[in-house]
Design a protein around this motif. Structure first.
Motif, short mmCIF file in Angstrom:
data_model
loop_
_atom_site.label_atom_id
_atom_site.label_comp_id
_atom_site.label_asym_id
_atom_site.label_seq_id
_atom_site.Cartn_x
_atom_site.Cartn_y
_atom_site.Cartn_z
N GLU A 105 0.36 5.00 -1.11
CA GLU A 105 -1.04 5.38 -1.39
C GLU A 105 -1.77 5.75 -0.10
O GLU A 105 -2.25 4.88 0.63
CB GLU A 105 -1.78 4.23 -2.07
CG GLU A 105 -1.12 3.72 -3.32
CD GLU A 105 -1.58 4.47 -4.55
OE1 GLU A 105 -2.64 5.12 -4.49
OE2 GLU A 105 -0.87 4.41 -5.55
N ASN A 149 0.77 -1.24 0.00
CA ASN A 149 0.00 0.00 0.00
C ASN A 149 0.80 1.30 0.00
O ASN A 149 0.22 2.36 -0.20
CB ASN A 149 -0.95 0.01 1.20
CG ASN A 149 -1.97 -1.08 1.09
OD1 ASN A 149 -2.67 -1.21 0.10
ND2 ASN A 149 -2.05 -1.93 2.11
N SER A 172 -4.67 6.91 0.47
CA SER A 172 -6.06 6.43 0.54
C SER A 172 -6.12 4.98 1.05
O SER A 172 -7.05 4.62 1.77
CB SER A 172 -6.74 6.52 -0.82
OG SER A 172 -6.04 5.77 -1.79
N LYS A 173 -5.14 4.17 0.72
CA LYS A 173 -5.09 2.79 1.20
C LYS A 173 -4.54 2.70 2.62
O LYS A 173 -4.97 1.87 3.41
CB LYS A 173 -4.26 1.93 0.26
CG LYS A 173 -4.89 1.77 -1.10
CD LYS A 173 -4.02 0.93 -2.01
CE LYS A 173 -4.63 0.76 -3.38
NZ LYS A 173 -3.78 -0.02 -4.27
#
Length: 83
Positions: free
Chosen positions: A38, A35, A40-41
């Protein structure tokens, strides 16, 4: 003061930092490997905590609640990426 340009010599990733967050206890190597970077993740395992800071690269992570010397942690391979 803390360095905001940390880089990991193990995975060659820039260390991301998130003010007022800590990492959930369920975080593991594969979570960060899959992840980063990122946001958002990553948010799935971030917990809001005022005054704390969450650090992570692709292979290591730490939640910091008070000032500490990261050079004393022999498992971390984080160095200043120069300013």
């Amino acid at each position: 003061r803390t360095c905001d340009q940390l880089r990991c010599t193990a995975c060659d990733f820039r260390v991301s930092l998130f003010n007022d967050y800590i990492w959930d206890q369920s975080c593991d190597y594969l979570f960060f490997r899959n992840n980063m970077p990122e946001l958002s993740k990553l948010r799935a395992k971030m917990i809001k905590k005022k005054g704390a800071r969450a650090y992570a690269c692709q292979c290591s992570w730490r939640s910091i609640h008070e000032l500490i010397d990261l050079q004393t942690d022999q498992q971390l391979r984080w160095v200043c990426g120069k300013h």
